[in-house]
Design a protein around this motif. Structure first.
Motif, PDB file in Angstrom:
ATOM      1  N   ILE B 227      23.838 -38.437 -14.914  1.00 46.25           N
ATOM      2  CA  ILE B 227      24.380 -39.450 -13.993  1.00 46.25           C
ATOM      3  C   ILE B 227      23.261 -40.124 -13.188  1.00 46.25           C
ATOM      4  CG2 ILE B 227      25.941 -39.848 -12.033  1.00 46.25           C
ATOM      5  CD1 ILE B 227      27.656 -37.519 -13.106  1.00 46.25           C
ATOM      6  N   PRO B 228      22.403 -39.379 -12.465  1.00 48.51           N
ATOM      7  CA  PRO B 228      21.332 -40.069 -11.728  1.00 48.51           C
ATOM      8  C   PRO B 228      20.274 -40.685 -12.626  1.00 48.51           C
ATOM      9  CG  PRO B 228      21.129 -37.698 -11.453  1.00 48.51           C
ATOM     10  CD  PRO B 228      22.423 -37.923 -12.151  1.00 48.51           C
ATOM     11  N   VAL B 229      20.057 -40.069 -13.821  1.00 49.06           N
ATOM     12  CA  VAL B 229      19.051 -40.651 -14.735  1.00 49.06           C
ATOM     13  C   VAL B 229      19.512 -42.039 -15.178  1.00 49.06           C
ATOM     14  CG1 VAL B 229      17.996 -40.437 -17.024  1.00 49.06           C
ATOM     15  CG2 VAL B 229      18.085 -38.446 -15.500  1.00 49.06           C
ATOM     16  N   LEU B 230      20.780 -42.131 -15.608  1.00 52.13           N
ATOM     17  CA  LEU B 230      21.309 -43.439 -16.038  1.00 52.13           C
ATOM     18  C   LEU B 230      21.291 -44.446 -14.889  1.00 52.13           C
ATOM     19  CD1 LEU B 230      24.407 -42.407 -18.225  1.00 52.13           C
ATOM     20  CD2 LEU B 230      22.192 -43.224 -19.015  1.00 52.13           C
ATOM     21  N   TYR B 231      21.496 -43.930 -13.692  1.00 51.55           N
ATOM     22  CA  TYR B 231      21.515 -44.800 -12.502  1.00 51.55           C
ATOM     23  C   TYR B 231      20.148 -45.447 -12.265  1.00 51.55           C
ATOM     24  CZ  TYR B 231      22.393 -46.025  -7.578  1.00 51.55           C
ATOM     25  OH  TYR B 231      22.555 -46.680  -6.378  1.00 51.55           O
ATOM     26  N   ASN B 232      19.110 -44.757 -12.685  1.00 51.11           N
ATOM     27  CA  ASN B 232      17.754 -45.264 -12.471  1.00 51.11           C
ATOM     28  C   ASN B 232      17.244 -46.124 -13.618  1.00 51.11           C
ATOM     29  OD1 ASN B 232      16.188 -44.168  -9.895  1.00 51.11           O
ATOM     30  ND2 ASN B 232      17.753 -42.676 -10.487  1.00 51.11           N
ATOM     31  N   ILE B 233      18.048 -46.267 -14.660  1.00 50.08           N
ATOM     32  CA  ILE B 233      17.661 -47.139 -15.771  1.00 50.08           C
ATOM     33  C   ILE B 233      18.408 -48.451 -15.622  1.00 50.08           C
ATOM     34  CG2 ILE B 233      17.673 -47.394 -18.304  1.00 50.08           C
ATOM     35  CD1 ILE B 233      17.656 -44.289 -18.442  1.00 50.08           C
ATOM     36  N   ARG B 234      17.682 -49.556 -15.662  1.00 52.77           N
ATOM     37  CA  ARG B 234      18.308 -50.843 -15.370  1.00 52.77           C
ATOM     38  C   ARG B 234      19.524 -51.140 -16.269  1.00 52.77           C
ATOM     39  NH1 ARG B 234      14.719 -56.147 -14.411  1.00 52.77           N
ATOM     40  NH2 ARG B 234      13.914 -54.748 -12.832  1.00 52.77           N
ATOM     41  N   THR B 236      21.584 -49.156 -17.770  1.00 56.37           N
ATOM     42  CA  THR B 236      22.749 -48.264 -17.670  1.00 56.37           C
ATOM     43  C   THR B 236      23.191 -48.036 -16.219  1.00 56.37           C
ATOM     44  OG1 THR B 236      21.213 -46.410 -17.714  1.00 56.37           O
ATOM     45  CG2 THR B 236      22.284 -47.004 -19.798  1.00 56.37           C
ATOM     46  N   TYR B 237      22.584 -48.766 -15.315  1.00 59.70           N
ATOM     47  CA  TYR B 237      22.863 -48.606 -13.886  1.00 59.70           C
ATOM     48  C   TYR B 237      24.350 -48.768 -13.558  1.00 59.70           C
ATOM     49  CZ  TYR B 237      23.050 -50.625  -9.134  1.00 59.70           C
ATOM     50  OH  TYR B 237      23.387 -50.934  -7.850  1.00 59.70           O
ATOM     51  N   LEU B 238      24.945 -49.812 -14.167  1.00 59.05           N
ATOM     52  CA  LEU B 238      26.353 -50.086 -13.855  1.00 59.05           C
ATOM     53  C   LEU B 238      27.280 -49.003 -14.384  1.00 59.05           C
ATOM     54  CD1 LEU B 238      26.550 -53.948 -14.427  1.00 59.05           C
ATOM     55  CD2 LEU B 238      26.763 -52.721 -12.269  1.00 59.05           C
ATOM     56  N   ILE B 239      26.922 -48.438 -15.558  1.00 60.83           N
ATOM     57  CA  ILE B 239      27.758 -47.361 -16.119  1.00 60.83           C
ATOM     58  C   ILE B 239      27.713 -46.161 -15.181  1.00 60.83           C
ATOM     59  CG2 ILE B 239      28.018 -45.721 -18.045  1.00 60.83           C
ATOM     60  CD1 ILE B 239      26.746 -47.859 -19.849  1.00 60.83           C
ATOM     61  N   ALA B 240      26.504 -45.803 -14.750  1.00 61.96           N
ATOM     62  CA  ALA B 240      26.334 -44.586 -13.936  1.00 61.96           C
ATOM     63  C   ALA B 240      27.108 -44.652 -12.629  1.00 61.96           C
ATOM     64  CB  ALA B 240      24.860 -44.362 -13.667  1.00 61.96           C
ATOM     65  N   LYS B 241      27.132 -45.821 -12.009  1.00 60.46           N
ATOM     66  CA  LYS B 241      27.813 -45.890 -10.705  1.00 60.46           C
ATOM     67  C   LYS B 241      29.311 -46.181 -10.824  1.00 60.46           C
ATOM     68  CE  LYS B 241      27.215 -50.676  -9.330  1.00 60.46           C
ATOM     69  NZ  LYS B 241      27.789 -51.315  -8.225  1.00 60.46           N
ATOM     70  N   ASN B 242      29.771 -46.290 -12.076  1.00 55.87           N
ATOM     71  CA  ASN B 242      31.205 -46.514 -12.286  1.00 55.87           C
ATOM     72  C   ASN B 242      32.007 -45.265 -11.880  1.00 55.87           C
ATOM     73  OD1 ASN B 242      33.768 -46.351 -13.954  1.00 55.87           O
ATOM     74  ND2 ASN B 242      33.132 -48.457 -14.341  1.00 55.87           N
ATOM     75  N   LYS B 243      33.026 -45.472 -11.057  1.00 51.06           N
ATOM     76  CA  LYS B 243      33.781 -44.338 -10.508  1.00 51.06           C
ATOM     77  C   LYS B 243      34.487 -43.529 -11.605  1.00 51.06           C
ATOM     78  CE  LYS B 243      33.046 -46.354  -6.454  1.00 51.06           C
ATOM     79  NZ  LYS B 243      31.680 -46.293  -5.977  1.00 51.06           N
ATOM     80  N   ILE B 244      35.035 -44.233 -12.580  1.00 51.14           N
ATOM     81  CA  ILE B 244      35.763 -43.540 -13.648  1.00 51.14           C
ATOM     82  C   ILE B 244      34.785 -42.697 -14.471  1.00 51.14           C
ATOM     83  CG2 ILE B 244      37.255 -43.863 -15.667  1.00 51.14           C
ATOM     84  CD1 ILE B 244      38.665 -45.046 -13.412  1.00 51.14           C
TER      85      ILE B 244
END
Lengths: 456, 328
Positions: B227-234, B236-244
């Protein structure tokens, strides 16, 4: 006080407090739905404003009611684990179904309040309020099924359980249709709406008395709707009460004998009003000949036998006989508020304005308090009338209770919490309703009220 | 019959996993509101205000499901944990009261909105800690006396793996809160903090002998750090912060962890299956649970459609507003 009695008092206090919130939230949900429908159909901005404001109130009551309801659910298994063990094996499905209703209520209410302006079709939005009404009513219906099952247990082989302690012949669906289920449902639902309606009359009478301008107009509109709701349901409550009494004669004759203070079975029973039982006699009572038989068997004009306490010689299994007095409070109080609603509705039917008279407003303010007293008295009559049993003729409260001494200090803390939380919630809610703000706002309030999230 | 019991346990795991994943969003909100109220309070509240009432409903669903699944366990649990349960309930009521009062508190009140949110945050974090203490003690059995139906916190906290799991979980949720609530000023911190929590948790789990030989415990570790790794990749950022996405990933992780200790309870001294009702009730519950999952699932899809629909509109309105003002 023994730990078992502390469990009793603690739970009684919790549920006695909780039902105040239930009464308010059930009728408020109905009121919000009616007001929004009027707003849509009449394209009336004032009704729109009122429904938004009441919805905000509803979500506050719901939030505190959720906490209180969860507390009751947890208290049930924490204070009476022996009882919940049998429920878990035999009759837990209504609890589970209640969670469905709870989800319906929670999700629909949250969308109704927070996503108000995202619905282009206003009727679609209004349908959410209908879902909230259904959710609140269904919650009450399902939880009452458990109470009815406690009064008239079904769904397992009772004789086998009493002799061996083993649960056999389990039918998990039987709880949905026990001997007392539907008469109790009818009575609980109608009395809840009636008590809630009268409470609303009290609130809005106060706002009407104190309000000015648009706030006064809004209060008066709500008084009219609340009177219609309470008048309709108080009639049904009386009818359902008669049916419930008839059910008691057959299924819980001891409880019936205790609430009527019948020392002996009789075919021509008088109605006893007031009075206390002392040394085998009833003192200080007023009796009306033949009335009890007539009320118990209205279709046969009183022909039938009403049970008496003499049928149950083991006095240790009698419920405390003060329930006769709580029963009297329920019946007399219910009659009084019923007459009040009748008087006001008659005024409206004659195209008068009953709430223009100050004494009617004062009556309205008293009616809700009396309605709540009637409601609580009815609940005490039902619950204390089943004592010493938690499951009638199957399990005593003492067999079901948690006797850990660590309950006491935290139980006291929780009672104190209720004593602070309930009055503060009512104060906070009343402050939030505050129709006086309507006078400071433009008449045509832009849709997109302050409760919208996101973008609020 | 045994098969039905296993299926019902599976259902119970799913309910618990979803409940825990959803309630963890509140733990994260609690830490975010306490530490970053002025910077990120608005976006935390935007998510938490509509959903917190639904979170509570998941809690009730889980409690009732356990009551039906293992009614024989109720007297043990009720008597063993009664002080913690009652404390939990007082705090739970305080949580509800503080957040709803915070939402609608009027100007010039004797207590401010911010103070009420801080009360909510603090209480929510304590609730999380109590939940973890109960669950961890059910797994490890430390501090529990089954015969006396009592629970002593001193031996529980004296056992380091217990402390490790609670501390590790708290750190993991702190790290994930940066992702879930998109607190993007220190994005990279989310990886370090989450990783630190995972290391503490993994070491603690390794010390609990029941978990040493469960290779599939690697799945929740990988999923959680993802989750945080994807958040730090431009990309995949939107996927990681998606609530679902978060709720899905966390539910799977929790379900796997729960499965790994089934059916041993209280450090292996109790076999959970011996308490399952195994009667006609089990079948009825199974049927109703399927209905419940369909019903609640549909309602939640409807809810999130409305939530994200409005959220997108809010973003569009904001962009439009900024365009007009020449910012974009």
């Amino acid at each position: 006080m023994s730990i078992v009695n502390f469990d009793r008092v603690f739970f009684a206090f919790s549920i006695g407090s909780h039902i105040i919130l239930v009464v308010i939230s059930m009728v408020l949900a109905l009121l919000v739905s009616i007001v929004e429908l009027l707003a849509i159909r009449r394209k009336d901005d004032l009704y729109e404003k009122i429904s938004r404001r009441l919805a905000k109130t509803l979500i506050i009551i719901f939030a505190i009611g959720t906490a209180s309801g969860t507390l009751i659910a947890v208290e049930l298994f924490a204070l009476f684990p022996g009882f919940m063990k049998i429920v878990g094996y035999v009759s837990i499905l209504p609890f589970y179904a209640e969670v469905f209703a709870f989800f319906l209520e929670a999700i629909a209410l949250v969308m109704y309040v927070y996503f108000w302006d995202r619905f282009k079709n206003r009727y679609s939005h209004w349908l959410l309020s209908v879902m909230v009404v259904v959710g609140t009513a269904a919650s009450a219906i399902f939880i009452t099924m458990i109470n009815a099952w406690m009064n008239t247990p079904v769904g397992f082989n009772i004789n086998a359980y009493l002799t061996s302690g083993v649960l056999t012949g389990i039918n998990p669906w039987a709880v949905f249709n026990g001997p007392s289920t539907w008469s109790e449902e009818f009575h609980v639902v109608t009395t809840t709406y009636a008590a809630g309606g009268f409470l609303m009359i009290t609130f809005f009478s106060y706002f009407y008395l104190k309000g000015k301008g648009i706030a006064r107009v809004a209060s008066k509109a709500l008084l009219k709707i609340s009177t219609a709701i309470s008048g309709f349901f108080i009639v049904l409550a009386g009818l359902s009460g008669t049916l419930t009494a008839s059910m008691l004669i057959v299924d819980q004759p001891l409880k019936y004998a205790a609430i009527e203070l019948n020392l002996h079975s009789s075919t021509n029973a008088a109605e006893t009003i007031g009075g206390i039982f002392s040394h085998g006699k009833i003192l200080d009572a007023i009796t009306i000949p033949h009335l009890q038989s007539l009320l118990a068997f209205p279709l046969t004009l009183g022909k039938g036998t009403v049970p008496g306490l003499n049928l149950f010689p083991n006095q240790s299994l009698w419920p405390p006989l003060f329930i006769h007095l709580t029963f009297d409070v329920m019946v007399l109080g219910g009659t009084l508020i019923g007459l009040f609603a009748f008087f006001v509705i008659l005024g409206y039917l004659l195209h008068k304005d009953p709430y223009a008279h100050r004494f009617v407003i004062l009556g309205g303010m008293i009616s809700g308090v009396l309605g709540l007293l009637v409601y609580e008295s009815g609940w005490v009559t039902d619950e204390v009338g089943r004592q010493p049993w938690i499951i009638y003729n199957v399990m005593k409260v003492s067999q079901a209770a948690n006797t850990s001494p660590s309950i006491v200090p935290l139980g006291i803390a929780m009672i104190l919490f209720y004593l602070i939380a309930i009055p503060f919630t009512i104060y906070y809610t009343a402050k939030t309703v505050n129709f006086r703000e309507f006078n400071d706002e433009p008449r045509n309030e832009k849709r997109g009220g302050e409760v919208n999230v996101p973008g609020r | 019959m045994y098969q039905v019991v296993e299926s019902e346990f599976f259902m119970n795991s799913v309910i618990f996993a979803v409940f825990f994943a959803i309630i963890s969003t509140e733990f994260m909100a609690g830490s975010a509101l306490l530490m970053h109220y002025s910077s990120y309070g608005k976006q935390v509240k935007r998510f938490i205000i509509p959903i917190w009432e639904i979170t509570g409903t998941f809690f009730i669903l889980y409690v009732v499901n356990v009551e039906a699944l293992a009614p024989g366990l109720l007297p043990i649990v009720a008597e063993t944990y009664i002080p913690l349960i009652l404390l939990f309930m007082i705090l739970y009521s305080t949580r509800n009261a503080s957040i709803i009062f915070a939402e609608f508190i009027w100007k010039n009140s004797f207590i401010s909105e911010k103070t009420l949110y801080r009360i909510y945050s603090g209480v929510t974090l304590i609730l999380g800690a109590i939940l973890l203490v109960i669950y961890v003690s059910i797994v490890t059995g430390k501090g529990i006396s089954i015969s006396a139906h009592s629970f002593n916190l001193i031996p529980f906290f004296s056992y380091l793996p217990d402390d490790g799991i609670i501390l590790g979980s708290a750190i993991i949720f702190l790290g994930l809160s940066y992702v879930f609530y998109d607190m993007n000023r220190n994005k990279i911190n989310s990886i370090y903090i989450t990783a630190a929590g995972l290391v503490i948790n993994a070491v603690s789990f390794a010390f609990l002998k029941n978990f040493v030989f469960y290779p599939y415990l690697a799945i929740p570790i990988v999923l959680t750090i993802l989750i945080p790794v994807l958040y730090n990749i431009r990309g995949t950022y939107l996927i990681a912060k998606n609530k679902i996405f978060y709720i899905g990933v966390m539910s799977i992780s929790v379900a796997i962890i729960e499965r790994s200790f089934f059916p041993d309870l209280f450090g292996g001294t109790v076999d959970a299956r011996s308490y399952f009702s195994g009667t006609a009730m089990q079948t009825a519950m199974f049927e109703l649970t399927i209905l419940m999952i369909i019903f609640v699932g549909s309602m939640m899809i409807f809810y999130f459609r409305m939530y994200f629909g409005g959220f997108r509109n809010a973003i569009r309105e904001n962009d439009h507003d900024q365009e007009e003002r020449g910012i974009l």
